[in-house]
Write an enzyme that holds these catalytic residues in place. Structure first.
Site, PDB file in Angstrom:
ATOM      1  N   LYS A  11       0.828  -1.217   0.000  1.00 38.97           N
ATOM      2  CA  LYS A  11       0.000   0.000   0.000  1.00 38.97           C
ATOM      3  C   LYS A  11       0.866   1.273   0.000  1.00 38.97           C
ATOM      4  CE  LYS A  11      -3.986  -2.200   2.240  1.00 38.97           C
ATOM      5  NZ  LYS A  11      -4.974  -2.079   3.346  1.00 38.97           N
ATOM      6  N   TYR A  51     -12.519  -1.875  -3.797  1.00 39.48           N
ATOM      7  CA  TYR A  51     -12.999  -2.048  -2.428  1.00 39.48           C
ATOM      8  C   TYR A  51     -14.522  -1.982  -2.334  1.00 39.48           C
ATOM      9  CZ  TYR A  51      -8.377  -2.016  -0.222  1.00 39.48           C
ATOM     10  OH  TYR A  51      -7.105  -2.347   0.199  1.00 39.48           O
ATOM     11  N   PHE A  59     -15.397   3.405   7.146  1.00 39.41           N
ATOM     12  CA  PHE A  59     -14.041   3.809   6.766  1.00 39.41           C
ATOM     13  C   PHE A  59     -13.834   3.857   5.256  1.00 39.41           C
ATOM     14  CE2 PHE A  59     -14.014  -0.796   7.716  1.00 39.41           C
ATOM     15  CZ  PHE A  59     -13.559  -1.302   6.507  1.00 39.41           C
ATOM     16  N   ARG A  87      -1.460 -14.196   4.342  1.00 37.32           N
ATOM     17  CA  ARG A  87      -2.144 -13.496   5.434  1.00 37.32           C
ATOM     18  C   ARG A  87      -1.394 -13.667   6.760  1.00 37.32           C
ATOM     19  NH1 ARG A  87      -6.797 -10.670   4.265  1.00 37.32           N
ATOM     20  NH2 ARG A  87      -7.319 -10.773   6.463  1.00 37.32           N
ATOM     21  N   THR A  93      -5.144  -7.187  10.703  1.00 38.68           N
ATOM     22  CA  THR A  93      -5.518  -5.918  10.060  1.00 38.68           C
ATOM     23  C   THR A  93      -5.035  -4.720  10.880  1.00 38.68           C
ATOM     24  OG1 THR A  93      -7.521  -7.049   9.293  1.00 38.68           O
ATOM     25  CG2 THR A  93      -7.466  -4.644   9.092  1.00 38.68           C
ATOM     26  N   ARG A 104       2.786  -6.181   9.066  1.00 34.18           N
ATOM     27  CA  ARG A 104       2.043  -5.059   9.660  1.00 34.18           C
ATOM     28  C   ARG A 104       2.644  -4.659  11.012  1.00 34.18           C
ATOM     29  NH1 ARG A 104      -3.892  -7.049   7.529  1.00 34.18           N
ATOM     30  NH2 ARG A 104      -4.049  -5.627   5.748  1.00 34.18           N
ATOM     31  N   ASN A 114      -2.084   0.343   6.726  1.00 30.97           N
ATOM     32  CA  ASN A 114      -1.555  -0.902   7.287  1.00 30.97           C
ATOM     33  C   ASN A 114      -0.685  -1.704   6.318  1.00 30.97           C
ATOM     34  OD1 ASN A 114      -3.604  -1.835   5.723  1.00 30.97           O
ATOM     35  ND2 ASN A 114      -4.730  -2.859   7.356  1.00 30.97           N
ATOM     36  N   HIS A 117      -2.096  -5.466   1.521  1.00 29.89           N
ATOM     37  CA  HIS A 117      -3.390  -6.122   1.321  1.00 29.89           C
ATOM     38  C   HIS A 117      -3.121  -7.537   0.849  1.00 29.89           C
ATOM     39  CE1 HIS A 117      -7.444  -6.949  -0.249  1.00 29.89           C
ATOM     40  NE2 HIS A 117      -6.808  -7.537  -1.249  1.00 29.89           N
ATOM     41  N   GLU A 128      -9.614 -10.563  -7.568  1.00 29.40           N
ATOM     42  CA  GLU A 128      -8.654  -9.472  -7.383  1.00 29.40           C
ATOM     43  C   GLU A 128      -7.477  -9.586  -8.352  1.00 29.40           C
ATOM     44  OE1 GLU A 128      -9.618  -8.668  -2.654  1.00 29.40           O
ATOM     45  OE2 GLU A 128      -7.664  -9.469  -3.197  1.00 29.40           O
TER      46      GLU A 128
HETATM   47  N1  UDP Z   1      -9.766  -0.572   7.293  1.00 30.12           N
HETATM   48  C1  UDP Z   1      -9.734   0.665   7.856  1.00 30.12           C
HETATM   49  N2  UDP Z   1     -10.365   0.851   9.065  1.00 30.12           N
HETATM   50  C2  UDP Z   1     -10.975  -0.173   9.717  1.00 30.12           C
HETATM   51  C3  UDP Z   1     -10.982  -1.452   9.133  1.00 30.12           C
HETATM   52  C4  UDP Z   1     -10.368  -1.623   7.914  1.00 30.12           C
HETATM   53  O1  UDP Z   1      -9.171   1.587   7.287  1.00 30.12           O
HETATM   54  O2  UDP Z   1     -11.522   0.056  10.817  1.00 30.12           O
HETATM   55  C5  UDP Z   1      -9.098  -0.751   6.000  1.00 30.12           C
HETATM   56  C6  UDP Z   1      -7.721  -1.351   6.178  1.00 30.12           C
HETATM   57  O3  UDP Z   1      -6.841  -0.721   5.250  1.00 30.12           O
HETATM   58  C7  UDP Z   1      -7.953  -2.806   5.807  1.00 30.12           C
HETATM   59  C8  UDP Z   1      -9.013  -2.675   4.715  1.00 30.12           C
HETATM   60  O4  UDP Z   1      -9.843  -1.619   5.169  1.00 30.12           O
HETATM   61  O5  UDP Z   1      -6.772  -3.426   5.369  1.00 30.12           O
HETATM   62  C9  UDP Z   1      -9.832  -3.902   4.476  1.00 30.12           C
HETATM   63  O6  UDP Z   1     -10.368  -4.361   5.681  1.00 30.12           O
HETATM   64  P1  UDP Z   1     -10.413  -5.916   6.025  1.00 30.12           P
HETATM   65  O7  UDP Z   1     -11.245  -6.072   7.252  1.00 30.12           O
HETATM   66  O8  UDP Z   1     -10.811  -6.675   4.808  1.00 30.12           O
HETATM   67  O9  UDP Z   1      -8.891  -6.257   6.444  1.00 30.12           O
HETATM   68  P2  UDP Z   1      -7.682  -7.011   5.732  1.00 30.12           P
HETATM   69  O10 UDP Z   1      -8.275  -8.123   4.911  1.00 30.12           O
HETATM   70  O11 UDP Z   1      -6.964  -5.993   4.884  1.00 30.12           O
HETATM   71  O12 UDP Z   1      -6.828  -7.489   6.873  1.00 30.12           O
END
Ligand code: UDP
Length: 141
Positions: A11, A51, A59, A87, A93, A104, A114, A117, A128
């Protein structure tokens, strides 16, 4: 076991920190192969579309703003259990909950910025990967 593919994104925050190489090296050390890669700077509509699943989340606008704020590096990772492995390497996250040694934990500032992705299922991985790459841009051995 069969090999699978997943989409990984470095990112804008991590690209700005100049840690692309360090992040890619972690995937390679875990046995994943980079079979496609490019840098892109997403436009508003592209980020909204990528997204779309989060459109109703509070958010969403901040996430789109962040993901369009600078270039990103996108890559397809291939290997045994690539989705789960990626992952694990990424960490939770929220970087404050991410295990020591995860990307992370080591490179992310907060849950909004963070660092990476990674696709979360075979279905989203396929979707994707197709979002960013044409079939002939993916180079398996
Ligand atoms: N995100 C955010 N605020 C939140 C939760 C998620 O900005 O409270 C963003 C963050 O960049 C995250 C993305 O939304 O990586 C997608 O969220 P997801 O729950 O799918 O997490 P990931 O799969 O990226 O761990």
């Amino acid at each position: 076991m069969t090999s699978e593919r997943t989409l990984s994104i470095i990112k804008p925050d991590a690209v700005a920190k100049n840690v692309i190489g360090e992040i890619l090296a972690r995937f390679e050390r875990a046995g994943l192969r980079i079979v496609a890669a490019k840098m892109v700077h997403l436009g508003q509509q592209e980020a909204e579309s990528f997204y779309a699943v989060h459109r109703e989340r509070p958010f969403f606008n901040d996430l789109v703003g962040f993901m369009t704020s600078g270039p990103i590096m996108v890559q397809v990772l291939e290997g045994e259990q690539a989705i789960r492995k990626n992952r694990e390497i990424m960490g939770e996250t929220n970087p404050q909950e991410a295990s020591a040694g995860s990307i992370r934990h080591d490179f992310a500032e907060n849950i909004d910025a963070n660092a990476v992705h990674g696709s979360d299922s075979p279905e989203t991985a396929k979707q994707e990967i197709e979002f960013f790459f044409k079939a002939d841009e993916i180079c398996s051995r």
